[in-house]
Write a protein that holds these residues in place. Structure first.
Motif: not given
Length: 78
Positions: A64-65, A67-68
């Protein structure tokens, strides 16, 4: 993805089946009631969950990080 199609006549059915066959789509023919559709949908859903679990176990995923960070960097470039 599942799609329920009700054709108007036999000619439409033949054309649709020819199209699906030409593109080598999998389809379920002769579904008589919703129970069959629900079972088919549930089987497909469970298969997709199993496949996703396998991908995760094989390390085929994005954090997720990460992608951010990708989106953050895209905004800076614009």
């Amino acid at each position: 993805m599942s799609i329920l199609v009700k054709t108007q006549n036999e000619q439409e059915e033949k054309v649709l089946l020819a199209f699906l066959n030409s593109l080598k789509y999998d389809y379920l023919l002769g579904v008589e009631n919703m129970t069959d559709i629900e079972k088919s949908h549930l089987d497909q859903y469970n298969k997709e969950l199993h496949d996703a679990d396998q991908e995760i176990q094989n390390g085929d995923f994005v954090l997720h990080n990460d992608v951010k960070q990708i989106f953050k960097n895209r905004r800076k470039a614009i």
